[in-house]
Scaffold this motif. Structure first.
Motif, PDB file in Angstrom:
ATOM      1  N   ARG A   1      14.788   4.676   3.681  1.00 19.79           N
ATOM      2  CA  ARG A   1      14.311   4.471   5.152  1.00 19.79           C
ATOM      3  C   ARG A   1      12.763   4.731   5.425  1.00 19.79           C
ATOM      4  NH1 ARG A   1      19.047   8.231   7.287  1.00 19.79           N
ATOM      5  NH2 ARG A   1      18.383   9.348   5.448  1.00 19.79           N
ATOM      6  N   ARG A   2      12.072   5.376   4.286  1.00 21.35           N
ATOM      7  CA  ARG A   2      10.780   5.470   4.385  1.00 21.35           C
ATOM      8  C   ARG A   2      10.006   4.406   4.193  1.00 21.35           C
ATOM      9  NH1 ARG A   2       8.298  10.000   0.694  1.00 21.35           N
ATOM     10  NH2 ARG A   2       6.526   9.414   1.877  1.00 21.35           N
ATOM     11  N   SER A   3      10.512   3.416   3.217  1.00 15.73           N
ATOM     12  CA  SER A   3       9.772   2.438   2.481  1.00 15.73           C
ATOM     13  C   SER A   3      10.125   0.998   3.539  1.00 15.73           C
ATOM     14  CB  SER A   3       9.854   2.254   1.255  1.00 15.73           C
ATOM     15  OG  SER A   3      11.366   2.013   0.877  1.00 15.73           O
ATOM     16  N   LEU A   4      11.351   1.035   4.150  1.00 12.79           N
ATOM     17  CA  LEU A   4      11.625  -0.341   4.780  1.00 12.79           C
ATOM     18  C   LEU A   4      11.262  -0.161   6.144  1.00 12.79           C
ATOM     19  CD1 LEU A   4      15.206  -1.156   3.307  1.00 12.79           C
ATOM     20  CD2 LEU A   4      13.209  -2.727   3.348  1.00 12.79           C
ATOM     21  N   HIS A   5      10.455  -1.062   6.615  1.00 15.89           N
ATOM     22  CA  HIS A   5       9.886  -1.286   7.918  1.00 15.89           C
ATOM     23  C   HIS A   5      10.298  -2.710   8.701  1.00 15.89           C
ATOM     24  CE1 HIS A   5       7.132   1.829   6.673  1.00 15.89           C
ATOM     25  NE2 HIS A   5       6.664   1.137   5.817  1.00 15.89           N
TER      26      HIS A   5
ATOM     27  N   ASP B   1       0.788  -1.103   0.073  1.00 16.25           N
ATOM     28  CA  ASP B   1      -0.029   0.104   0.076  1.00 16.25           C
ATOM     29  C   ASP B   1       0.827   1.289  -0.068  1.00 16.25           C
ATOM     30  OD1 ASP B   1       1.062  -0.098   2.608  1.00 16.25           O
ATOM     31  OD2 ASP B   1      -0.904  -0.007   3.553  1.00 16.25           O
ATOM     32  N   GLU B   2       2.099   1.106  -0.189  1.00 13.57           N
ATOM     33  CA  GLU B   2       3.130   2.146  -0.101  1.00 13.57           C
ATOM     34  C   GLU B   2       3.833   2.522  -1.442  1.00 13.57           C
ATOM     35  OE1 GLU B   2       4.257   2.834   4.568  1.00 13.57           O
ATOM     36  OE2 GLU B   2       5.666   2.137   3.213  1.00 13.57           O
ATOM     37  N   VAL B   3       3.185   1.562  -2.435  1.00 11.31           N
ATOM     38  CA  VAL B   3       3.971   1.793  -3.793  1.00 11.31           C
ATOM     39  C   VAL B   3       3.380   3.053  -4.261  1.00 11.31           C
ATOM     40  CG1 VAL B   3       3.760   1.040  -6.131  1.00 11.31           C
ATOM     41  CG2 VAL B   3       3.969  -0.524  -4.352  1.00 11.31           C
TER      42      VAL B   3
END
Length: 482
Positions: free
Chosen positions: A92-96, A78-80
Motif C-alpha cells: 500500500r506504500r508503493s501502489l498509487h 523513484d520509489e525503488v
C-alpha cells in the motif's frame, strides 16, 4: 499521447510539482514524469467510458474521442528501494492511483476500456520491487524501438488479468472491433519471433503483460496486442470474467495442455494451495478431466470450499503435526505421503507445485515412481532443496511451466464459457483501493481470486446470458464468496 484526444479533466487542478502524501506515508509528485493531477474519482468526465457503461455500439464508440489521460494503479521508479530495511514490505506504500498518459497505439494493438481487473502475485512482486524492479524490464523493452520506448516510463501501470470493451483498434487489427466484449490474456508474444510459431511461450521475446510491459489492466483503460483478446464468457459479470485467465490458463497448461504434465483419466494429482488462485482452477480441471484431485489447504474452512468443488480428498496441512519447520521438516514428505496413500491408496502421479521452497522437497518425495512434479512458480522462495536420490532413482520428472500460449488461453476460456469451469472470485475492491486488494493477496488474506472494479460502477454488471447463468446456478458461480 493519444492521437485526436482531449483532456478528460479540462477543468481539473493544473499540474504542479508539489507532493501530496497518501494515507500510507508515500508521496506522489503531482504532474511529474507523465502523471496526471491525481484528481479524485468523480471530478472528471470521460464521455467514452460513460458510453461503454451505457452499452454504446461500436460505431458510437468510434465517434467519441479517446481521452489523453486515465486513472490507473501504478508504481513509481523513484520509489525503488523504499522497502530497504523493512521487514513488512507493505504494498500500500508503493501502489498509487492517479491519472496517467494514454500512449500512442501501434498497428497491432487495441485500447480496451477495462471494466474489471484482478490481482495476481506478480502484482505483489512488482509492488515490492522484487526479485528485481520491473522498471528493469521496461528499460529493456524500451531499447526495441518506438513501440517498446512507449513502455519505458517513470511509472508502471500494473495488472495482468482483466475484462472490458474494445474502444480502439490499430490499423493492422483484423478480427476485433470497437464494442467487442473481451477478456485479456497476459501473454505478450511477438509474431515475428519464429519460436512463437511452435509455441508462443517458446518465443525468446515473450513477455508477461502488465508485469514486463506497461499499461496493464489496473486502470480505466489498457493497451493490448490483438492476439491477447478473447471473447468474454457471456454468463459472467465483469468482475468474474476478468479474474480467471492468468491462473486458469496457467493451470490448464500445467495439467491439460501438450506442454505440461498431460494428465489422463485416473491420475492422482496432489494440488498445493487448493483454494489459491492457481489451485482453485487446478482442482476443477483435474476433476473435469477424470483425475483424482488431492487438495492441500491450511484450514478447515478452506477444506470445506474444496470439497464443495467436488474434491473428495483434502489434507489440512496443520493436521500433519510437523512442528516449527512445517513442510520443510525432514520427515514432511514421508508424513504427507502416508496421508495421501491413506486417502486414495497410492502415490500421486502428478504434483501441482507453485509454492517453491517450503513445499518442493516434499513434492519430489511424494510423487510416485515415474511421476511428474510440474512447477510454475515459487511464492515461498526460489531456492529449493530436495533429496535428489528420490528423483533419479525413482525416475521422476520436474517440468517447468510458465504462463500459457494464446490457444491455451482461448481453450480454458471456452471451458469457462460452457460452464464447465467456474470463477473462484472471493473479494472485490474499487480501483481507488487497488493497494488494499494487492495487500490482501500479499498477506494471503483471501481465497481464490481478488478483483478490482475499474470502469464498472458496481458488482454484478456485464452479464449477457442470464439464462445460462441461471442454469449453472449462483451457488457454483459464487462458491468462493460465501
Amino acid at each position: 499521447m493519444a492521437q485526436n484526444g482531449s483532456d478528460r479533466c479540462e477543468a481539473a487542478e493544473p499540474r504542479t510539482s508539489r507532493n501530496t502524501s497518501d494515507r500510507h506515508g508515500a508521496t506522489t509528485p503531482r504532474g511529474a514524469s507523465g502523471l496526471g493531477s491525481g484528481t479524485p474519482r468523480g471530478t472528471c468526465s470521460d464521455a467514452l467510458l460513460d458510453a461503454v457503461r451505457n452499452g454504446a455500439t461500436g460505431p458510437e464508440l468510434r465517434d467519441i474521442e479517446l481521452p489523453t489521460r486515465f486513472r490507473a494503479a501504478f508504481t513509481r521508479k523513484d520509489e525503488v528501494g523504499i522497502f530497504e530495511g523493512h521487514d513488512d514490505k507493505d504494498v500500500r506504500r508503493s501502489l498509487h492511483v492517479g491519472d496517467v498518459e494514454m500512449p500512442e497505439l501501434a498497428p497491432d494493438e487495441c485500447v480496451v476500456a477495462v471494466m474489471s481487473a484482478a490481482i495476481n502475485f506478480n502484482t505483489v512482486w512488482s509492488a515490492i520491487f522484487e526479485p528485481v524492479p520491473t522498471f528493469a524490464f521496461l528499460e529493456k523493452f524500451g531499447r526495441q524501438g518506438w513501440y517498446g520506448a512507449r513502455h519505458d516510463l517513470p511509472f508502471h501501470v500494473l495488472g495482468s488479468d482483466g475484462a472490458g470493451v474494445v474502444v480502439r483498434t490499430g490499423g493492422g487489427v483484423k478480427s476485433w472491433k470497437p464494442g467487442d466484449r473481451v477478456v485479456l490474456s497476459p501473454s505478450y508474444v511477438d509474431e515475428e519471433d519464429h519460436g512463437s510459431y511452435d509455441d508462443g511461450m517458446m518465443s525468446e521475446t515473450q513477455l508477461a503483460w502488465g508485469f514486463e510491459t506497461n499499461f496493464g489492466s489496473l486502470g480505466e483503460y489498457c493497451i493490448v496486442k490483438a492476439n491477447q483478446l478473447i471473447r468474454k464468457p457471456a454468463h459472467l459479470t465483469w468482475e468474474e470474467a476478468g479474474s480467471n485467465t492468468l491462473c486458469a490458463g496457467t493451470a490448464y497448461r500445467m495439467l491439460v495442455g501438450t506442454h505440461g504434465a498431460r494428465m489422463k483419466q485416473g491420475d492422482v494429482v496432489l494440488i498445493w494451495g487448493a483454494t489459491g488462485g492457481l489451485g482453485s482452477f487446478a482442482t476443477q480441471l483435474v476433476k473435469n478431466g477424470g483425475g483424482i484431485p488431492v487438495g492441500v489447504v491450511s484450514s478447515d474452512e478452506k477444506a470445506e470450499i474444496v470439497r464443495s468443488q467436488g474434491c473428495e480428498h483434502v489434507i489440512n496441512r496443520n493436521d500433519l503435526d510437523l512442528g516449527d519447520q512445517g513442510l520443510r521438516h525432514p520427515k514432511a514428505g514421508r508424513r504427507l505421503g502416508e496421508e495421501i496413500r491413506r486417502l486414495v491408496g497410492e502415490d500421486p502421479g502428478i504434483v501441482f507445485e507453485y509454492l517453491g521452497r517450503e513445499t518442493f522437497g516434499a513434492s519430489v518425495y511424494v510423487a510416485k515412481r515415474g511421476g511428474k512434479v510440474v512447477t510454475c512458480g515459487s511464492s515461498t522462495g526460489y531456492r529449493h532443496e530436495y533429496d535428489n536420490r528420490f528423483l533419479w532413482m525413482r525416475l521422476k520428472s520436474i517440468i517447468g511451466s510458465h504462463g500459457f500460449n494464446y490457444h491455451e488461453a482461448v481453450e480454458v476460456n471456452r471451458l469457462i464459457g460452457l460452464g464447465m469451469v467456474h470463477p473462484t472470485l472471493s473479494k472485490v475492491f474499487p480501483l481507488d483501493e487497488a493497494g488494499d486488494a494487492t495487500r490482501a493477496v500479499q498477506t494471503n488474506q483471501h481465497v481464490g481470486k481478488v478483483a478490482v472494479l475499474c470502469g464498472a460502477t458496481a458488482e454484478g454488471q456485464g452479464v449477457d446470458d442470464p439464462a445460462l447463468r441461471e442454469r449453472i446456478g449462483e451457488g457454483k458461480l459464487n462458491l468462493y464468496r460465501r
